[in-house]
Design a protein around this motif. Structure first.
Motif: not given
Length: 164
Positions: A124-143
């Motif tokens: 989540i990235v909070e900007a001015m009291k708004l909590f925005n869920e961030i999606e991966a927009e790619t497939e794979g494994e977090v390294v």
């Protein structure tokens, strides 16, 4: 009210200054920017990495030491370069505060080794009291997770490395 670009500039100025908190009020609207103690602690390791060339310069005076240390530095630099070929960065779409979970007591959305799909929420990235869920927009494994929980992030700043 301030424009987004003006807010970004304020964030950069405050981040570079010794100011811990800034409040701006106009026409009944209020903007409050505050540094977190974690952010201050995170700034310290970065200059240490940047000092490696300074140490190398000093070691040129003593050739025996200069030969020993550049080799591990080159190996460390070569490994991430090889990994970067097969990875994709998930970048922040906005300026704000990075949160790894939906609440302080919740589990993080992803950890190193987590599998993600294009529609997986990674943070989540909070900007001015708004909590925005961030999606991966790619497939794979977090390294690699490139930012700390609660850290201020810039537009386009890499947050995660995902291996396809």
């Amino acid at each position: 009210m301030l424009k987004v670009q003006e807010i970004r500039e304020l964030i950069k100025l405050i981040d570079q200054s010794s100011i811990d908190e800034f409040t701006y009020e106009q026409d009944g609207e209020k903007l409050k920017l505050r540094k977190q103690s974690k952010r201050t602690a995170e700034v310290a390791p970065e200059p240490v990495k940047e000092q490696v060339p300074v140490q190398h310069t000093e070691e040129v005076k003593a050739p025996a030491k200069a030969e020993k240390q550049p080799e591990p530095v080159k190996e460390e630099a070569a490994e991430p370069a090889a990994d970067l070929e097969n990875t994709t960065e998930i970048k922040s779409p906005m300026v704000g505060t990075f949160y790894e979970a939906s609440s302080p007591d919740a589990e993080p959305f992803v950890k190193v080794g987590s599998k993600v799909t294009a529609d997986s929420t990674v943070c989540i990235v909070e900007a001015m009291k708004l909590f925005n869920e961030i999606e991966a927009e790619t497939e794979g494994e977090v390294v690699k997770i490139l930012v700390e929980n609660g850290q201020l992030v810039e537009y386009g700043q890499p947050l995660f490395l995902v291996k396809k």
